[in-house]
Design a protein around this motif. Structure first.
Motif, PDB file in Angstrom:
ATOM      1  N   VAL A 135     119.403 -39.908  85.619  1.00  0.00           N
ATOM      2  CA  VAL A 135     118.227 -39.290  86.215  1.00  0.00           C
ATOM      3  C   VAL A 135     118.323 -37.980  85.535  1.00  0.00           C
ATOM      4  CG1 VAL A 135     116.563 -38.587  87.794  1.00  0.00           C
ATOM      5  CG2 VAL A 135     117.765 -40.697  88.170  1.00  0.00           C
ATOM      6  N   SER A 136     117.240 -37.774  84.482  1.00  0.00           N
ATOM      7  CA  SER A 136     117.290 -36.131  83.820  1.00  0.00           C
ATOM      8  C   SER A 136     116.137 -35.746  84.773  1.00  0.00           C
ATOM      9  CB  SER A 136     116.856 -36.357  82.658  1.00  0.00           C
ATOM     10  OG  SER A 136     117.981 -37.130  81.794  1.00  0.00           O
ATOM     11  N   THR A 137     116.442 -34.458  85.072  1.00  0.00           N
ATOM     12  CA  THR A 137     115.327 -33.623  85.741  1.00  0.00           C
ATOM     13  C   THR A 137     114.920 -32.388  85.156  1.00  0.00           C
ATOM     14  OG1 THR A 137     116.792 -32.216  86.865  1.00  0.00           O
ATOM     15  CG2 THR A 137     116.599 -34.457  87.943  1.00  0.00           C
ATOM     16  N   GLY A 138     113.576 -31.971  85.382  1.00  0.00           N
ATOM     17  CA  GLY A 138     112.956 -30.911  85.117  1.00  0.00           C
ATOM     18  C   GLY A 138     111.527 -30.807  84.693  1.00  0.00           C
ATOM     19  N   LEU A 139     110.815 -30.026  85.185  1.00  0.00           N
ATOM     20  CA  LEU A 139     109.273 -30.168  85.038  1.00  0.00           C
ATOM     21  C   LEU A 139     108.852 -30.057  83.683  1.00  0.00           C
ATOM     22  CD1 LEU A 139     106.717 -29.952  86.623  1.00  0.00           C
ATOM     23  CD2 LEU A 139     106.783 -27.392  86.530  1.00  0.00           C
ATOM     24  N   GLU A 140     109.801 -29.277  82.794  1.00  0.00           N
ATOM     25  CA  GLU A 140     109.399 -28.973  81.606  1.00  0.00           C
ATOM     26  C   GLU A 140     109.644 -30.289  80.581  1.00  0.00           C
ATOM     27  OE1 GLU A 140     112.268 -28.514  83.326  1.00  0.00           O
ATOM     28  OE2 GLU A 140     113.885 -27.730  81.742  1.00  0.00           O
ATOM     29  N   LEU A 141     110.222 -31.493  81.371  1.00  0.00           N
ATOM     30  CA  LEU A 141     110.543 -32.506  80.427  1.00  0.00           C
ATOM     31  C   LEU A 141     109.296 -33.351  79.818  1.00  0.00           C
ATOM     32  CD1 LEU A 141     114.145 -33.641  81.923  1.00  0.00           C
ATOM     33  CD2 LEU A 141     113.673 -32.010  80.012  1.00  0.00           C
ATOM     34  N   ALA A 142     109.381 -33.663  78.630  1.00  0.00           N
ATOM     35  CA  ALA A 142     108.565 -34.776  78.127  1.00  0.00           C
ATOM     36  C   ALA A 142     109.097 -35.664  77.093  1.00  0.00           C
ATOM     37  CB  ALA A 142     107.509 -33.977  77.145  1.00  0.00           C
ATOM     38  N   ARG A 165     106.798 -26.891  77.432  1.00  0.00           N
ATOM     39  CA  ARG A 165     107.653 -28.247  77.451  1.00  0.00           C
ATOM     40  C   ARG A 165     108.518 -28.616  76.472  1.00  0.00           C
ATOM     41  NH1 ARG A 165     104.729 -30.795  81.936  1.00  0.00           N
ATOM     42  NH2 ARG A 165     103.845 -29.081  82.888  1.00  0.00           N
ATOM     43  N   ILE A 166     109.873 -29.333  76.754  1.00  0.00           N
ATOM     44  CA  ILE A 166     110.706 -29.838  75.680  1.00  0.00           C
ATOM     45  C   ILE A 166     110.734 -31.245  76.024  1.00  0.00           C
ATOM     46  CG2 ILE A 166     111.765 -27.594  75.655  1.00  0.00           C
ATOM     47  CD1 ILE A 166     113.972 -28.720  77.623  1.00  0.00           C
ATOM     48  N   HIS A 167     111.307 -31.925  75.001  1.00  0.00           N
ATOM     49  CA  HIS A 167     111.482 -33.243  75.129  1.00  0.00           C
ATOM     50  C   HIS A 167     112.744 -33.522  75.874  1.00  0.00           C
ATOM     51  CE1 HIS A 167     108.927 -33.565  71.320  1.00  0.00           C
ATOM     52  NE2 HIS A 167     108.285 -34.320  72.268  1.00  0.00           N
ATOM     53  N   ASP A 168     113.080 -34.584  76.567  1.00  0.00           N
ATOM     54  CA  ASP A 168     114.204 -35.014  77.413  1.00  0.00           C
ATOM     55  C   ASP A 168     115.231 -35.542  76.294  1.00  0.00           C
ATOM     56  OD1 ASP A 168     116.015 -35.988  78.863  1.00  0.00           O
ATOM     57  OD2 ASP A 168     114.763 -37.638  79.839  1.00  0.00           O
ATOM     58  N   ALA A 169     116.163 -34.831  76.066  1.00  0.00           N
ATOM     59  CA  ALA A 169     117.122 -35.183  75.174  1.00  0.00           C
ATOM     60  C   ALA A 169     118.412 -35.768  75.995  1.00  0.00           C
ATOM     61  CB  ALA A 169     117.913 -33.899  74.456  1.00  0.00           C
ATOM     62  N   ASN A 170     118.649 -35.500  77.166  1.00  0.00           N
ATOM     63  CA  ASN A 170     119.762 -35.832  77.983  1.00  0.00           C
ATOM     64  C   ASN A 170     119.551 -37.570  78.286  1.00  0.00           C
ATOM     65  OD1 ASN A 170     120.498 -33.119  77.629  1.00  0.00           O
ATOM     66  ND2 ASN A 170     120.007 -32.750  80.097  1.00  0.00           N
ATOM     67  N   SER A 171     118.368 -37.898  78.618  1.00  0.00           N
ATOM     68  CA  SER A 171     118.416 -39.360  78.797  1.00  0.00           C
ATOM     69  C   SER A 171     118.896 -39.945  77.930  1.00  0.00           C
ATOM     70  CB  SER A 171     117.028 -39.578  79.117  1.00  0.00           C
ATOM     71  OG  SER A 171     116.684 -38.886  80.600  1.00  0.00           O
ATOM     72  N   SER A 178     121.119 -34.914  85.429  1.00  0.00           N
ATOM     73  CA  SER A 178     121.298 -33.907  84.575  1.00  0.00           C
ATOM     74  C   SER A 178     120.165 -32.944  85.038  1.00  0.00           C
ATOM     75  CB  SER A 178     121.069 -33.994  83.180  1.00  0.00           C
ATOM     76  OG  SER A 178     119.686 -34.308  82.581  1.00  0.00           O
ATOM     77  N   GLY A 179     120.511 -31.557  84.818  1.00  0.00           N
ATOM     78  CA  GLY A 179     119.794 -30.521  85.370  1.00  0.00           C
ATOM     79  C   GLY A 179     119.729 -30.026  87.072  1.00  0.00           C
ATOM     80  N   GLY A 180     119.198 -28.991  87.110  1.00  0.00           N
ATOM     81  CA  GLY A 180     118.862 -28.737  88.545  1.00  0.00           C
ATOM     82  C   GLY A 180     120.266 -28.287  89.206  1.00  0.00           C
ATOM     83  N   VAL A 181     121.437 -27.879  88.748  1.00  0.00           N
ATOM     84  CA  VAL A 181     122.528 -28.042  89.632  1.00  0.00           C
ATOM     85  C   VAL A 181     123.147 -26.322  89.760  1.00  0.00           C
ATOM     86  CG1 VAL A 181     123.427 -30.077  89.051  1.00  0.00           C
ATOM     87  CG2 VAL A 181     124.138 -28.032  87.718  1.00  0.00           C
ATOM     88  N   PRO A 207     124.734 -30.307  84.591  1.00  0.00           N
ATOM     89  CA  PRO A 207     123.881 -29.405  84.252  1.00  0.00           C
ATOM     90  C   PRO A 207     122.988 -29.776  83.249  1.00  0.00           C
ATOM     91  CG  PRO A 207     126.212 -28.746  83.249  1.00  0.00           C
ATOM     92  CD  PRO A 207     126.403 -30.062  84.146  1.00  0.00           C
ATOM     93  N   GLY A 208     122.022 -29.140  83.005  1.00  0.00           N
ATOM     94  CA  GLY A 208     120.794 -29.548  82.062  1.00  0.00           C
ATOM     95  C   GLY A 208     120.863 -29.374  80.558  1.00  0.00           C
ATOM     96  N   ASN A 209     121.787 -28.286  80.204  1.00  0.00           N
ATOM     97  CA  ASN A 209     121.627 -27.975  78.781  1.00  0.00           C
ATOM     98  C   ASN A 209     122.350 -29.301  78.150  1.00  0.00           C
ATOM     99  OD1 ASN A 209     120.467 -25.358  78.135  1.00  0.00           O
ATOM    100  ND2 ASN A 209     121.868 -24.824  79.782  1.00  0.00           N
ATOM    101  N   PRO A 210     121.587 -29.514  77.041  1.00  0.00           N
ATOM    102  CA  PRO A 210     122.108 -30.774  76.418  1.00  0.00           C
ATOM    103  C   PRO A 210     123.579 -30.871  75.933  1.00  0.00           C
ATOM    104  CG  PRO A 210     120.375 -29.897  75.238  1.00  0.00           C
ATOM    105  CD  PRO A 210     120.473 -28.938  76.441  1.00  0.00           C
TER     106      PRO A 210
HETATM  107  P1  AMP Z   1     118.623 -26.537  84.482  1.00  0.00           P
HETATM  108  O1  AMP Z   1     120.025 -26.822  84.762  1.00  0.00           O
HETATM  109  O2  AMP Z   1     117.598 -27.728  84.844  1.00  0.00           O
HETATM  110  O3  AMP Z   1     118.523 -25.268  84.711  1.00  0.00           O
HETATM  111  O4  AMP Z   1     118.577 -26.604  82.867  1.00  0.00           O
HETATM  112  C1  AMP Z   1     119.261 -26.022  81.901  1.00  0.00           C
HETATM  113  C2  AMP Z   1     118.704 -25.900  80.445  1.00  0.00           C
HETATM  114  O5  AMP Z   1     118.800 -27.221  80.069  1.00  0.00           O
HETATM  115  C3  AMP Z   1     117.190 -25.401  80.462  1.00  0.00           C
HETATM  116  O6  AMP Z   1     116.924 -24.860  79.329  1.00  0.00           O
HETATM  117  C4  AMP Z   1     116.469 -26.850  80.439  1.00  0.00           C
HETATM  118  O7  AMP Z   1     115.115 -26.680  79.904  1.00  0.00           O
HETATM  119  C5  AMP Z   1     117.152 -27.613  79.617  1.00  0.00           C
HETATM  120  N1  AMP Z   1     117.445 -29.138  80.006  1.00  0.00           N
HETATM  121  C6  AMP Z   1     117.141 -29.590  81.117  1.00  0.00           C
HETATM  122  N2  AMP Z   1     117.206 -31.078  81.214  1.00  0.00           N
HETATM  123  C7  AMP Z   1     117.056 -31.273  79.820  1.00  0.00           C
HETATM  124  C8  AMP Z   1     116.848 -32.414  79.381  1.00  0.00           C
HETATM  125  N3  AMP Z   1     116.707 -33.781  79.911  1.00  0.00           N
HETATM  126  N4  AMP Z   1     116.756 -32.232  77.879  1.00  0.00           N
HETATM  127  C9  AMP Z   1     116.764 -31.354  77.176  1.00  0.00           C
HETATM  128  N5  AMP Z   1     116.864 -30.067  77.772  1.00  0.00           N
HETATM  129  C10 AMP Z   1     117.265 -29.998  79.293  1.00  0.00           C
END
Ligand code: AMP
Ligand code: MG
Length: 413
Positions: free
Chosen positions: A195-202, A212-218, A260-263, A311-314
């Motif tokens: 599960v990739s998380t983030g309001l910004e993901l598309a 917005r950014i594209h979801d790379a992590n999934s 991924s993300g939100g940690v 973490p969220g960074n790819p």
């Molecule tokens: P976060 O750990 O959620 O704060 O995310 C850290 C950084 O990674 C932020 O710049 C997010 O936008 C980016 N990020 C989080 N999830 C993804 C994802 N699935 N694909 C690409 N970038 C992401």
């Protein structure tokens, strides 16, 4: 206290050992049509137990050449002209070689009783197969055993054919088929929910709204996990609401959860807010990128399941996968070799690194030297995609000079 990479790798391995210990096995048929039709069900599966050869391989003495089956002593040193019997083809039964004769024999055909060598047709005069009743002149000096593939020379009956823990690739499926093994016990594949998380993901393909950014992590996690033979499902949670994450998780079944993300320490750490109250621990590893990490067992409605929160960074995601998940999942899969081989090669140019972090830098190996690609930042996924190695700059090292050996893992597979 932040943890070292090695300590966190051990913790992830221990979590998966505990959380995925209900190791069950399933039986897979050794069936070429099924192997070809559903290769991901067969390819890369891991044997749950040793397999012994139920028969000898080859099962009978047979010819390695197209030629003539003979008694080598009858050719002496000078050679001899012998009358020729019937031709023995691959698939024939076991015949008798009458004394004083030669029998034409094809590759793979059973050696007739009485023969102890095969002379290739190229050495006959003339170098052709005469009709039955004709004669052939063969050279002397033929050693007994020449061009005979003896029964059991590949495996004797009862020999260990494949060890438990072996990954079943083309050669392994081939030898099981050759030995006539009808089915094998393999470890059941683990199901993983990513599960990739983030309001910004598309999703890729959707035009990006501002911010917005594209979801790379999934995609990168899905590919990493599928390569380890797991059953992988991926979900993008386009929200930072803990309740929405929990609702999604409670609606799904899985053996392992990877998020991924939100940690980390921001204001909307969705994974942390949702899973910390359920017992998942969030901590810091002295690694760059990939510092903030979470792990633990959480009950999401079907009993405790292991959770690894990345973490969220790819780049952090990919590096965390290499450092923690890859070795732990390979161990869980029953594979013998869990770690990437480390190599030491000279650094092409000097680099700096924070003393308190173990940096994993992206690099290209060429001309026998390690060249950095891009900087150390965790968003540089494009540079990672160009790299063929990860280079280690351990804790305590602030500068490395050109020419100094640096440890790398090849990631070009
Ligand atoms: P976060 O750990 O959620 O704060 O995310 C850290 C950084 O990674 C932020 O710049 C997010 O936008 C980016 N990020 C989080 N999830 C993804 C994802 N699935 N694909 C690409 N970038 C992401
Ligand atoms: Mg986020």
């Amino acid at each position: 206290m932040p943890r070292t990479i090695a300590e966190h790798a051990d913790a992830v391995a221990a979590l998966l050992r505990e959380g995925l210990s209900h190791r069950s096995v399933e039986s897979l048929p050794v069936d070429a049509a099924l192997i070809a039709a559903a290769s991901d069900r067969h390819l890369g599966r891991v044997l749950a137990a040793d397999v012994r050869a139920p028969i000898a391989l080859p099962p009978f003495d047979n010819s390695q050449m197209d030629g003539f089956a003979v008694r080598s002593a009858e050719l002496g040193d000078a050679g001899a002209t012998l009358p020729v019997g019937p031709m023995i083809v691959a698939g024939a039964g076991i015949l008798d070689l009458p004394p004083g004769t030669a029998m034409p024999i094809m590759t793979g055909a059973p050696i007739p009783r009485g023969a102890d060598a095969v002379v290739q047709v190229e050495r006959a005069v003339p170098a052709v197969f005469p009709a039955e009743g004709g004669a052939v002149t063969l050279p002397g000096g033929i050693v007994a055993g020449t061009f005979i593939r003896s029964a059991g020379s590949d495996a004797r009956e009862g020999d260990l054919l494949l060890q438990g823990g072996t990954r079943l690739g083309p050669a392994q499926w081939g030898v099981l088929a050759a030995a006539g093994v009808a089915s094998v016990e393999v470890h059941r594949r683990r199901s993983v929910l990513v599960v990739s998380t983030g309001l910004e993901l598309a999703p890729p393909g959707e035009p990006l709204a501002p911010g917005r950014i594209h979801d790379a992590n999934s995609a990168s996690l899905g590919a990493s996990l599928a390569g380890l033979g797991l059953e992988v499902a991926v979900e993008t949670l386009r929200s930072d609401e803990p309740a929405e994450l929990l609702a999604l998780l409670r609606a799904r079944e899985f053996d392992l959860l990877i998020t991924s993300g939100g940690v980390s320490a921001g204001a909307h750490e969705v994974v942390r807010l949702a899973l910390e109250p359920l017992g998942v621990e969030f901590l810091s590893v002295t690694m760059q990128p990939g510092g903030p990490q979470g792990l633990g067992l959480a009950d999401l409605g079907r009993g405790p399941v292991p959770v690894v929160a990345l973490p969220g960074n790819p780049v952090s995601v990919l590096v965390s996968f290499e450092a923690f998940l890859r070795p732990a999942l390979r161990e869980t899969a029953g594979l013998r070799r869990t770690r990437r081989d480390a190599e030491r090669l000279p650094l092409a140019e000097a680099l700096d690194s924070p003393a308190g972090k173990h940096q994993l830098r992206r690099a290209l190996v060429h001309g026998g030297a390690v060249h950095m690609i891009g900087g150390p930042s965790s968003h540089l996924l494009g540079h990672y995609a160009l790299a063929d190695a990860l280079a280690h700059v351990p804790v305590g090292v602030e500068r490395m000079e050109a020419g100094e050996p640096i440890e790398i893992w090849r990631i070009d597979d």
